[in-house]
Motif scaffolding. Structure first.
Motif, PDB file in Angstrom:
ATOM      1  N   GLU A   5       4.820  15.367  15.149  1.00 44.08           N
ATOM      2  CA  GLU A   5       3.879  14.348  14.694  1.00 44.08           C
ATOM      3  C   GLU A   5       3.137  14.912  13.500  1.00 44.08           C
ATOM      4  O   GLU A   5       2.870  16.111  13.428  1.00 44.08           O
ATOM      5  CB  GLU A   5       2.890  13.989  15.808  1.00 44.08           C
ATOM      6  N   LYS A   6       2.796  14.055  12.588  1.00 37.60           N
ATOM      7  CA  LYS A   6       2.115  14.487  11.369  1.00 37.60           C
ATOM      8  C   LYS A   6       0.606  14.359  11.552  1.00 37.60           C
ATOM      9  O   LYS A   6       0.101  13.288  11.843  1.00 37.60           O
ATOM     10  CB  LYS A   6       2.599  13.670  10.185  1.00 37.60           C
ATOM     11  N   GLN A   7      -0.073  15.466  11.403  1.00 32.24           N
ATOM     12  CA  GLN A   7      -1.532  15.541  11.489  1.00 32.24           C
ATOM     13  C   GLN A   7      -1.991  16.591  10.507  1.00 32.24           C
ATOM     14  O   GLN A   7      -1.247  17.535  10.193  1.00 32.24           O
ATOM     15  CB  GLN A   7      -1.989  15.946  12.903  1.00 32.24           C
ATOM     16  N   ASP A   8      -3.225  16.460  10.033  1.00 33.00           N
ATOM     17  CA  ASP A   8      -3.773  17.491   9.156  1.00 33.00           C
ATOM     18  C   ASP A   8      -3.682  18.834   9.863  1.00 33.00           C
ATOM     19  O   ASP A   8      -4.031  18.953  11.042  1.00 33.00           O
ATOM     20  CB  ASP A   8      -5.237  17.200   8.809  1.00 33.00           C
ATOM     21  N   GLY A   9      -3.207  19.820   9.154  1.00 30.98           N
ATOM     22  CA  GLY A   9      -3.095  21.169   9.687  1.00 30.98           C
ATOM     23  C   GLY A   9      -1.756  21.500  10.302  1.00 30.98           C
ATOM     24  O   GLY A   9      -1.452  22.667  10.540  1.00 30.98           O
ATOM     25  N   VAL A  10      -0.922  20.503  10.606  1.00 34.50           N
ATOM     26  CA  VAL A  10       0.374  20.757  11.222  1.00 34.50           C
ATOM     27  C   VAL A  10       1.354  21.265  10.167  1.00 34.50           C
ATOM     28  O   VAL A  10       1.525  20.658   9.120  1.00 34.50           O
ATOM     29  CB  VAL A  10       0.943  19.481  11.895  1.00 34.50           C
ATOM     30  N   VAL A  11       2.005  22.366  10.475  1.00 40.87           N
ATOM     31  CA  VAL A  11       3.081  22.882   9.628  1.00 40.87           C
ATOM     32  C   VAL A  11       4.361  22.211  10.114  1.00 40.87           C
ATOM     33  O   VAL A  11       4.804  22.447  11.238  1.00 40.87           O
ATOM     34  CB  VAL A  11       3.176  24.425   9.730  1.00 40.87           C
ATOM     35  N   GLU A  12       4.935  21.361   9.275  1.00 39.89           N
ATOM     36  CA  GLU A  12       6.100  20.572   9.690  1.00 39.89           C
ATOM     37  C   GLU A  12       7.355  21.407   9.877  1.00 39.89           C
ATOM     38  O   GLU A  12       8.197  21.084  10.713  1.00 39.89           O
ATOM     39  CB  GLU A  12       6.356  19.449   8.693  1.00 39.89           C
ATOM     40  N   ASN A  13       7.519  22.458   9.117  1.00 38.37           N
ATOM     41  CA  ASN A  13       8.705  23.310   9.210  1.00 38.37           C
ATOM     42  C   ASN A  13       8.266  24.759   9.408  1.00 38.37           C
ATOM     43  O   ASN A  13       8.177  25.511   8.443  1.00 38.37           O
ATOM     44  CB  ASN A  13       9.558  23.165   7.951  1.00 38.37           C
ATOM     45  N   PRO A  14       7.995  25.141  10.666  1.00 37.31           N
ATOM     46  CA  PRO A  14       7.569  26.527  10.918  1.00 37.31           C
ATOM     47  C   PRO A  14       8.623  27.530  10.453  1.00 37.31           C
ATOM     48  O   PRO A  14       9.804  27.193  10.331  1.00 37.31           O
ATOM     49  CB  PRO A  14       7.411  26.589  12.443  1.00 37.31           C
ATOM     50  N   ASP A  15       8.191  28.744  10.195  1.00 42.58           N
ATOM     51  CA  ASP A  15       9.112  29.810   9.790  1.00 42.58           C
ATOM     52  C   ASP A  15      10.270  29.905  10.775  1.00 42.58           C
ATOM     53  O   ASP A  15      10.068  29.851  11.995  1.00 42.58           O
ATOM     54  CB  ASP A  15       8.396  31.164   9.753  1.00 42.58           C
ATOM     55  N   THR A  16      11.468  30.078  10.270  1.00 46.12           N
ATOM     56  CA  THR A  16      12.644  30.185  11.135  1.00 46.12           C
ATOM     57  C   THR A  16      12.542  31.384  12.076  1.00 46.12           C
ATOM     58  O   THR A  16      13.139  31.378  13.141  1.00 46.12           O
ATOM     59  CB  THR A  16      13.944  30.276  10.305  1.00 46.12           C
TER      60      THR A  16
END
Length: 175
Positions: A5-16
């Motif tokens: 889900e998209k929210q302020d502060g969310v990293v959409e693609n975390p480090d692999t």
């Protein structure tokens, strides 16, 4: 593929590099392990996976799981590796002697607030709550109180809150 889900502060693609990380356990301090173990195994159906004693530091750790898995390793070392590799483990820390003194642990639900609760999802919340009543479990919130009628909160022997939900009753929550 999972989309966050998209929210302020969310990293959409975390480090692999984080893909192999597992959220393993949550720890609660318990005053009396005998009482806490009876509650979590007898009332909530958890199983004790491992106990570790640290005599020089005078404390014990207890690792509990909610599982129907019958393939839990019998070998002590393998069981410990299993405990630290799976998801959803509850760890108790018991500082020796607290069962005989006036130690009180903070549940996080009074000032200053912090930790809030654990949660168990049950197949039939009304049936589960009726069973808790029969067992004499203390309720923080019963199903018929408050504005959220499909959620209950019970308390464990140390006063920690445990939310009880039925997943299929909560699809419209918060809309």
């Amino acid at each position: 593929m999972f989309n966050t889900e998209k929210q302020d502060g969310v990293v959409e693609n975390p480090d692999t590099e984080t893909q192999g990380y597992v959220f393993n356990h949550t720890m609660l301090r318990v005053k009396d392990p005998k009482r806490s173990l009876a509650f979590y195994t007898g009332v909530l159906g958890m199983r004790l996976l491992r106990r570790l004693d640290f005599a020089e530091m005078k404390f014990s750790l207890y690792f509990l799981v909610k599982t129907a898995d019958e393939n839990i390793p019998e070998d002590t070392k393998e069981r410990q590796i299993y405990a630290f590799s799976r998801e959803g483990v509850l760890e108790f820390t018991h500082n020796w002697g607290t069962e005989n003194d006036d130690t009180q642990y903070h549940s996080g639900n009074s000032e200053p607030k912090g930790f809030g609760h654990l949660c168990f999802s049950v197949p039939d919340i009304r049936k589960a709550c009726a069973r808790f009543e029969k067992l004499g479990v203390e309720f923080q919130k019963k199903l018929d109180s408050g504005s959220m009628k499909d959620i209950a909160f019970i308390k464990d022997p140390d006063g920690y809150w445990i939310e009880i939900v039925q997943a299929d009753l909560n699809g419209d929550m918060g809309r």
